[in-house]
Design an enzyme around this catalytic site. Structure first.
Site, PDB file in Angstrom:
ATOM      1  N   GLY A 188       0.986  -1.274  -0.105  1.00  0.00           N
ATOM      2  CA  GLY A 188       0.035  -0.092   0.254  1.00  0.00           C
ATOM      3  C   GLY A 188       0.683   1.300   0.577  1.00  0.00           C
ATOM      4  CB  VAL A 192      -0.877   3.086   5.010  1.00  0.00           C
ATOM      5  CG1 VAL A 192      -1.752   1.805   6.127  1.00  0.00           C
ATOM      6  CG2 VAL A 192      -2.349   4.079   4.931  1.00  0.00           C
ATOM      7  N   GLY A 193       1.943   2.624   5.210  1.00  0.00           N
ATOM      8  CA  GLY A 193       2.979   2.085   5.684  1.00  0.00           C
ATOM      9  C   GLY A 193       3.800   2.492   6.586  1.00  0.00           C
ATOM     10  CD  GLU A 210       6.984  -5.923  -1.988  1.00  0.00           C
ATOM     11  OE1 GLU A 210       6.946  -5.343  -2.733  1.00  0.00           O
ATOM     12  OE2 GLU A 210       7.650  -7.155  -1.581  1.00  0.00           O
ATOM     13  CB  CYS A 244       2.464  -0.024  -7.277  1.00  0.00           C
ATOM     14  SG  CYS A 244       2.962  -1.634  -7.637  1.00  0.00           S
TER      15      CYS A 244
HETATM   16  P1  NAD Z   1      -3.206   2.424   1.102  1.00  0.00           P
HETATM   17  O1  NAD Z   1      -1.584   2.712   2.065  1.00  0.00           O
HETATM   18  O2  NAD Z   1      -4.315   3.327   1.688  1.00  0.00           O
HETATM   19  O3  NAD Z   1      -4.414   1.010   1.563  1.00  0.00           O
HETATM   20  C1  NAD Z   1      -4.111   0.224   1.383  1.00  0.00           C
HETATM   21  C2  NAD Z   1      -4.533  -1.182   3.047  1.00  0.00           C
HETATM   22  O4  NAD Z   1      -4.153  -0.435   4.457  1.00  0.00           O
HETATM   23  C3  NAD Z   1      -5.822  -0.934   2.693  1.00  0.00           C
HETATM   24  O5  NAD Z   1      -6.259  -2.837   3.326  1.00  0.00           O
HETATM   25  C4  NAD Z   1      -5.628  -0.761   3.597  1.00  0.00           C
HETATM   26  O6  NAD Z   1      -7.470  -0.742   4.410  1.00  0.00           O
HETATM   27  C5  NAD Z   1      -4.910   0.191   4.871  1.00  0.00           C
HETATM   28  N1  NAD Z   1      -5.566   1.078   5.283  1.00  0.00           N
HETATM   29  C6  NAD Z   1      -5.370   2.350   5.131  1.00  0.00           C
HETATM   30  N2  NAD Z   1      -5.378   3.246   6.199  1.00  0.00           N
HETATM   31  C7  NAD Z   1      -4.955   2.137   7.187  1.00  0.00           C
HETATM   32  C8  NAD Z   1      -4.450   3.005   8.979  1.00  0.00           C
HETATM   33  N3  NAD Z   1      -5.205   4.268   8.674  1.00  0.00           N
HETATM   34  N4  NAD Z   1      -4.689   2.035   9.737  1.00  0.00           N
HETATM   35  C9  NAD Z   1      -3.826   0.228   9.039  1.00  0.00           C
HETATM   36  N5  NAD Z   1      -4.455   0.699   7.746  1.00  0.00           N
HETATM   37  C10 NAD Z   1      -4.897   0.704   6.593  1.00  0.00           C
HETATM   38  O7  NAD Z   1      -3.344   2.183  -0.189  1.00  0.00           O
HETATM   39  P2  NAD Z   1      -3.583   1.706  -1.405  1.00  0.00           P
HETATM   40  O8  NAD Z   1      -3.976   3.357  -1.897  1.00  0.00           O
HETATM   41  O9  NAD Z   1      -5.135   0.942  -1.187  1.00  0.00           O
HETATM   42  O10 NAD Z   1      -2.954   1.657  -2.467  1.00  0.00           O
HETATM   43  C11 NAD Z   1      -2.267   2.887  -3.280  1.00  0.00           C
HETATM   44  C12 NAD Z   1      -0.960   2.795  -2.759  1.00  0.00           C
HETATM   45  O11 NAD Z   1      -0.681   1.254  -2.579  1.00  0.00           O
HETATM   46  C13 NAD Z   1       0.045   3.143  -4.047  1.00  0.00           C
HETATM   47  O12 NAD Z   1       1.373   3.882  -3.015  1.00  0.00           O
HETATM   48  C14 NAD Z   1       0.566   1.742  -4.440  1.00  0.00           C
HETATM   49  O13 NAD Z   1       2.010   2.514  -4.983  1.00  0.00           O
HETATM   50  C15 NAD Z   1       0.905   1.024  -3.440  1.00  0.00           C
HETATM   51  N6  NAD Z   1       1.091   0.068  -3.993  1.00  0.00           N
HETATM   52  C16 NAD Z   1       2.518  -1.105  -4.300  1.00  0.00           C
HETATM   53  C17 NAD Z   1       2.617  -1.779  -4.590  1.00  0.00           C
HETATM   54  C18 NAD Z   1       3.676  -2.517  -4.202  1.00  0.00           C
HETATM   55  O14 NAD Z   1       3.541  -3.401  -5.115  1.00  0.00           O
HETATM   56  N7  NAD Z   1       4.906  -2.493  -3.867  1.00  0.00           N
HETATM   57  C19 NAD Z   1       1.312  -2.946  -5.258  1.00  0.00           C
HETATM   58  C20 NAD Z   1       0.522  -2.343  -4.961  1.00  0.00           C
HETATM   59  C21 NAD Z   1       0.046  -0.554  -4.738  1.00  0.00           C
END
Ligand code: NAD
Length: 461
Positions: A188, A192-193, A210, A244
């Site tokens: 993600g 959030v990471g 990731e 991503c």
């Molecule tokens: P996100 O970080 O918003 O959400 C990812 C997950 O985290 C979801 O399951 C969500 O429910 C959870 N989440 C959201 N807010 C949270 C919080 N405050 N506390 C705990 N959990 C929470 O990411 P997204 O918008 O779903 O995805 C887009 C991002 O992911 C982009 O930055 C993209 O580059 C990245 N991404 C990376 C890869 C990779 O393989 N490296 C692949 C796809 C997407």
């Protein structure tokens, strides 16, 4: 006991009972997962279409097919991956036998994003199951149709004692993060990471992150611009840019950019027609809020082509903007949409310096027939992965570990890297009690035997 606590408790009980350890169990789970994908292909394609307007064939290429490929890669290699590796030991320890034995970590948590909502939870799951773990899967709530389909299907096919699907957003994920896991695999955003890593740090739980970032593409005039343009636009417009590893922006000299733009436009037209809004092959932005974010980025931009936005339709047209300033809003955060800015540089060296001056990206792409240029990018820039001539394609090879570096993530997966991520390599030493050679090292530290020992350890000095 909260729901999250109850779930993890049940999975831990199953793991501790040893049900996930045998090769047979792991193999059966992987086969069942494969069956699930094949038997429910139409439902899965529909869910991905509901969530992201994904064309069924794109769903097969980038989601379902990729998971099947991971499973098919893991199954025949499982025995070898699981095997203990005998290691030669130093003479000082003889007689003894050394081994490195992969063992499952325990109960792992997999948190997925919305952009590839099936592939990005199931590919890590393949690794977790292959390595013999119990798992909690938390798909993204923003891809609601896929999330609920996974919640329905996974327990029907996989061993429910060792697998749970938990649906929900930030709050539910927060509750999960309060539990003790043996590994957390998060895909993600960087933001959030950080939240996940902070929560994991409280219990010293290892994490794989990731994440994303702005993946650059450098192109020079030595390549066939028509072919390069098709590849760049394919990588950029896949999933309407919500990938991503999509090329986030281009770096090119003004002359190369000028020559390239018509090719980019032609490539876009060839793939999606003159109005992508009417193309069944072109995806939609996941939510109106994200479409609005993209519209804001375009506020003061002067597109070479594209630029149309419809918030109700969650539609953003394929857009290229030439000559974008490095300080422009388009260059501040990951675009994550079908907008491609071109930043002008004077040379390949300047492009490398530009990349180095920014956070380390998940991927970097180089289009150049000049070997010297390609080598210099490899040596002088850092990124999760590099692909010469084919954006996003490196993800399709289970043989290549996939992961970020710096702010684009930590850890890697796919193929054997997934197995290793979800395993602990345990060091095992077997030493017989007789002869008791260890006596040589015991105090008192006097006499000729100890002098000999010292000389051996200090290589004669
Ligand atoms: P996100 O970080 O918003 O959400 C990812 C997950 O985290 C979801 O399951 C969500 O429910 C959870 N989440 C959201 N807010 C949270 C919080 N405050 N506390 C705990 N959990 C929470 O990411 P997204 O918008 O779903 O995805 C887009 C991002 O992911 C982009 O930055 C993209 O580059 C990245 N991404 C990376 C890869 C990779 O393989 N490296 C692949 C796809 C997407």
């Amino acid at each position: 006991m909260s729901r999250a606590e109850q779930t993890t408790h049940e999975l831990r009980t199953a793991f501790d009972a040893g049900i996930t350890r045998s090769r047979r169990w792991r193999r059966d789970q992987l086969r069942a997962l494969r069956r699930m994908l094949l038997e429910n292909q139409p439902e899965i394609e529909q869910a991905l279409h509901d969530d992201l307007g994904k064309h069924p064939l794109e769903a097969v290429i980038t989601e379902i097919g990729m998971v099947i490929a991971e499973i098919d890669y893991a199954l025949p290699r499982l025995r070898r991956w699981m095997r203990a590796r005998t290691v030669p030991l130093p003479l000082m320890l003889a007689p003894a036998r050394g081994r490195a034995v992969p063992e499952p970590l325990g109960v792992v948590l997999i948190i997925g994003p919305w952009n590839y909502p099936l592939q990005l939870v199931l590919n890590p799951l393949v690794g977790a199951l292959a390595a013999g773990n119990a798992a909690v899967v938390k798909p993204s709530e923003l891809a609601g149709a896929t999330s609920s389909l996974l919640a329905e299907l996974l327990p029907l096919y996989l061993d429910q004692r060792a697998l749970a699907v938990v649906e929900g957003g930030a709050e539910v994920t927060g509750q999960l993060l309060e539990q003790r896991f043996d590994h957390i695999f998060f895909t993600g955003s960087e933001k959030v990471g950080g939240i996940v890593a902070t929560a994991a740090a409280r219990t010293l739980t290892p994490v794989t992150l990731e994440l994303g970032g702005k993946s650059p593409t450098y192109i020079d005039d030595s390549v066939d611009l028509a072919v390069a343009a098709r590849r760049i636009m394919w990588g950029k417009l896949l999933n309407a840019g919500q990938t991503c590893v999509a090329p986030d922006y281009l770096l090119a000299t003004p002359a190369t950019a000028r020559a390239l733009v018509p090719h980019l436009e032609r490539a876009t037209r060839e793939m999606y027609g003159s109005d992508a809004a009417t193309s069944p092959d072109y995806g939609r932005i996941v939510t109106p809020r994200h479409a609005e974010r993209l519209a804001r980025m375009l506020t003061d931009a002067a597109p070479s082509f594209g630029g149309e936005v419809s918030l109700e339709q969650r539609y953003v047209a394929p857009t290229v903007i030439d000559g974008v300033d490095a300080d422009s809003p388009l260059m501040q955060e990951e675009i994550f949409g079908p907008i491609l800015p071109i930043v002008h540089v004077g040379s390949a060296a300047e492009a490398r310096a530009f990349i180095r001056s920014r956070p380390k990206p998940l991927a970097a792409y180089v289009f150049s027939r000049r070997r010297r240029v390609r080598r210099a990018f490899l040596a002088e820039t850092s990124s999760g992965g590099v692909s010469f001539g084919a954006p996003a394609a490196h993800l399709g090879a289970p043989q290549l570990p996939f992961g970020g570096v710096g702010t684009s993530g930590m850890g890697a997966y796919h193929g054997e890297a997934s197995f290793r991520t979800f395993s602990h390599l345990k060091s095992v030493l077997d030493k017989p009690l007789r002869p008791d050679t260890m006596r040589l090292a015991y105090p008192p530290y006097r006499g000729w035997v100890k002098s000999l020992l010292r000389r051996m350890l200090m290589r004669g000095r």
